[in-house]
Design a protein around this motif. Sequence first.
Motif, short mmCIF file in Angstrom:
data_model
loop_
_atom_site.label_atom_id
_atom_site.label_comp_id
_atom_site.label_asym_id
_atom_site.label_seq_id
_atom_site.Cartn_x
_atom_site.Cartn_y
_atom_site.Cartn_z
N TYR A 1 8.57 -2.28 -4.16
CA TYR A 1 7.57 -3.34 -4.03
C TYR A 1 8.01 -4.61 -4.76
CZ TYR A 1 4.04 -0.36 -1.85
OH TYR A 1 3.35 0.43 -0.99
N HIS B 1 8.49 -8.19 -2.91
CA HIS B 1 7.74 -9.37 -3.36
C HIS B 1 8.67 -10.43 -3.94
CE1 HIS B 1 3.74 -7.99 -2.47
NE2 HIS B 1 4.00 -6.84 -3.05
N ARG C 1 5.02 -6.94 7.07
CA ARG C 1 3.72 -6.39 6.68
C ARG C 1 3.03 -5.86 7.93
NH1 ARG C 1 0.57 -7.34 1.59
NH2 ARG C 1 -1.17 -5.98 2.01
N GLY D 1 -0.47 -4.18 8.69
CA GLY D 1 -1.75 -3.83 8.10
C GLY D 1 -1.70 -4.07 6.60
N ARG D 2 -1.91 -3.01 5.85
CA ARG D 2 -1.87 -3.13 4.38
C ARG D 2 -0.59 -2.57 3.79
NH1 ARG D 2 -7.27 -0.71 2.11
NH2 ARG D 2 -6.09 -1.11 0.22
N SER D 3 0.37 -2.20 4.62
CA SER D 3 1.61 -1.62 4.10
C SER D 3 2.81 -2.45 4.56
CB SER D 3 1.76 -0.18 4.59
OG SER D 3 1.81 -0.14 5.99
#
Length: 109
Positions: A73, A77, A85, A87-89
């Motif tokens: 992660y 980032h 990306r 959705g949320r993953s």
Amino acid sequence: MSTPPRRGQRSSDEPAAPTPAAPTSAAPTSAAPTPAAPTPAQSRPMDPALSEVRFLTVAEVASVMRVSKMTVYRMVHGGDLPAVRVGRSFRVPERAVHDYLRAAFIATG
């Protein structure tokens, strides 16, 4: 003795409000229906190379690189590892993982 009406209700003494009539159209509608705008997938051809891309989850990347998911992660980032990306993953192209490891390899002598 009657109880006062609740909020949003009318008392039995109030007349019901008339319902509005449906609007009528004076001009007939003879225009042809307009076609729907093409979706992005319809407007451009599919890239054959893109269909062969294999994406890995963060957990799979961590397993391949032998690091924690938090490290992956941080790399995503921080811009060190490209990701998409969904959705949320995040999904990381497998080629990007191999390119990163190849570039990070240090030859010892």
